[in-house]
Design an enzyme around this catalytic site. Structure first.
Site, PDB file in Angstrom:
ATOM      1  N   GLY A 149       2.351   2.294  10.742  1.00 42.03           N
ATOM      2  CA  GLY A 149       3.355   3.347  10.613  1.00 42.03           C
ATOM      3  C   GLY A 149       4.067   3.699  11.908  1.00 42.03           C
TER       4      GLY A 149
ATOM      5  N   HIS B  54      -9.691   1.241   4.678  1.00 44.50           N
ATOM      6  CA  HIS B  54      -8.434   1.426   5.408  1.00 44.50           C
ATOM      7  C   HIS B  54      -8.682   2.397   6.565  1.00 44.50           C
ATOM      8  CE1 HIS B  54      -4.365   2.606   6.392  1.00 44.50           C
ATOM      9  NE2 HIS B  54      -3.959   1.511   5.766  1.00 44.50           N
TER      10      HIS B  54
ATOM     11  N   GLU C 163      -7.085   4.793   7.620  1.00 41.12           N
ATOM     12  CA  GLU C 163      -6.824   6.193   7.284  1.00 41.12           C
ATOM     13  C   GLU C 163      -8.016   6.800   6.544  1.00 41.12           C
ATOM     14  OE1 GLU C 163      -2.996   5.538   5.450  1.00 41.12           O
ATOM     15  OE2 GLU C 163      -2.177   5.027   7.422  1.00 41.12           O
TER      16      GLU C 163
ATOM     17  N   SER D  23       3.118  -2.060  10.378  1.00 41.10           N
ATOM     18  CA  SER D  23       4.555  -2.156  10.662  1.00 41.10           C
ATOM     19  C   SER D  23       5.148  -3.518  10.330  1.00 41.10           C
ATOM     20  CB  SER D  23       4.847  -1.773  12.123  1.00 41.10           C
ATOM     21  OG  SER D  23       4.515  -0.414  12.336  1.00 41.10           O
TER      22      SER D  23
ATOM     23  N   ASN E 231       0.869  -1.174   0.000  1.00 43.57           N
ATOM     24  CA  ASN E 231       0.000   0.000   0.000  1.00 43.57           C
ATOM     25  C   ASN E 231       0.910   1.229   0.000  1.00 43.57           C
ATOM     26  OD1 ASN E 231      -1.827   2.020   0.517  1.00 43.57           O
ATOM     27  ND2 ASN E 231      -2.383   1.322   2.577  1.00 43.57           N
TER      28      ASN E 231
ATOM     29  N   GLU F 217      -5.676  -4.788  10.472  1.00 44.93           N
ATOM     30  CA  GLU F 217      -4.655  -3.771  10.702  1.00 44.93           C
ATOM     31  C   GLU F 217      -4.965  -3.012  11.998  1.00 44.93           C
ATOM     32  OE1 GLU F 217      -2.610  -2.636   6.728  1.00 44.93           O
ATOM     33  OE2 GLU F 217      -4.319  -1.315   7.053  1.00 44.93           O
TER      34      GLU F 217
ATOM     35  N   LYS G  34       0.204   4.256  -0.402  1.00 48.00           N
ATOM     36  CA  LYS G  34      -0.423   5.460   0.174  1.00 48.00           C
ATOM     37  C   LYS G  34      -0.122   6.687  -0.707  1.00 48.00           C
ATOM     38  CE  LYS G  34      -0.315   3.242   4.628  1.00 48.00           C
ATOM     39  NZ  LYS G  34      -0.256   3.335   6.089  1.00 48.00           N
TER      40      LYS G  34
HETATM   41  P1  PGA Z   1       2.633   0.304   7.624  1.00 49.86           P
HETATM   42  O1  PGA Z   1       1.183   0.522   6.955  1.00 49.86           O
HETATM   43  O2  PGA Z   1       3.168  -0.995   7.096  1.00 49.86           O
HETATM   44  O3  PGA Z   1       3.438   1.498   7.204  1.00 49.86           O
HETATM   45  O4  PGA Z   1       2.413   0.241   9.096  1.00 49.86           O
HETATM   46  C1  PGA Z   1       0.321  -0.554   6.729  1.00 49.86           C
HETATM   47  C2  PGA Z   1      -0.978  -0.058   6.145  1.00 49.86           C
HETATM   48  O5  PGA Z   1      -1.469   0.992   6.578  1.00 49.86           O
HETATM   49  O6  PGA Z   1      -1.552  -0.673   5.239  1.00 49.86           O
END
Ligand code: PGA
Length: 250
Positions: free
Chosen positions: A174, A98, A100, A212, A10, A168, A12
């Site tokens: 992140g 997601h 976000e 992460s 992803n 997640e 982003k």
């Molecule tokens: P990350 O993000 O691996 O940077 O923690 C995962 C995601 O949001 O899909």
């Protein structure tokens, strides 16, 4: 039958067009140099780079997906993109729900469900994200929260061929923090049991872990019984890290 894992990147809102092309090309080269990959692979670039990345990945084993879509096919929805447009740009999958999106755009389970329905209607695979916040984890409500999101976000007709679930934990995204293997296993086992009750072939639906994930922790997480791959953010922007996670499936 064993479920073939999926490692999905992803990206982003990162990178310009040239960065996206270089990243896609680097992943393909690394994977091809390493021999047949032990999993399916997907990258989800920002919308403006979809066409270019589709081109860079043409003929490779790496698929392309969208990071979100609107639930309508077309119309007066400034700034949005529909599932049919994603398909037209070369996508076979689309992430929906997601955290976000849920947080930044106030998307609730009903909205996520409508988006997943639109994704299915175009013959694409919906990667439906669920996960608890840190406050919910601390309050001991993780399984309840995840189950409620799952039941509310899964459309009619969801099955292994058209649906992937991504667990997640919001607090792991992140941050460099991950749940313990026991905690990941507990949630994935619960998702599996809920899926078995509400979908045709719930035992075959892929359940990805995201938050992460990196080359250092991927192998242990991916070895858990009901973890069938990963949704990778930060580490998917680095060719070597993403490809190392891919190899951790083998
Ligand atoms: P990350 O993000 O691996 O940077 O923690 C995962 C995601 O949001 O899909």
């Amino acid at each position: 039958m064993a479920i073939r894992p999926l490692i999905a990147g992803n990206w982003k809102m990162n990178g310009l067009r040239a960065d996206a092309i270089a990243l896609a090309g680097g992943i393909v080269k690394n994977i091809e140099d390493g021999g047949a990959a032990p999993c399916d692979m997907l990258v989800c670039p920002p919308f403006p780079h979809l066409q270019a990345v589709s081109g860079a990945l043409a003929g490779s084993a790496v698929a392309v997906g969208g990071q979100d879509c609107h639930n309508a096919d077309a119309g007066a929805h400034t700034g949005d993109v529909s599932a049919v447009m994603l398909q037209d740009a070369g996508c076979s999958c689309c992430i929906v729900g997601h955290s976000e999106r849920r947080a930044d755009h106030d998307e609730d389970d009903a909205v996520v469900r409508a988006k997943a329905t639109a994704v299915h209607q175009e013959g694409l695979i919906a990667i439906i994200c669920v996960g608890e916040t840190l406050a919910q984890r601390d309050a001991g409500t993780t399984l309840q929260i995840v189950e409620t999101q799952l039941r509310g976000s899964l459309p009619e007709g969801a099955e292994a061929e058209n649906t992937v679930i991504a667990y997640e934990p919001v607090w792991a995204i992140g941050t460099g923090r991950t749940p313990s293997l026991e905690q990941v296993g507990e949630v994935h086992d619960h998702i599996r049991s809920v899926l078995a009750g509400i979908t045709e072939n719930g035992e075959a639906v892929r359940i990805l872990y995201g938050g992460s994930m990196n080359p250092g922790n991927a192998r242990d997480i991916l070895a858990l019984a009901n973890v069938n791959g990963g949704l990778v953010g930060g580490a998917s922007l680095k060719i070597d890290d993403f490809c190392a996670i891919v190899r951790s499936c083998g």
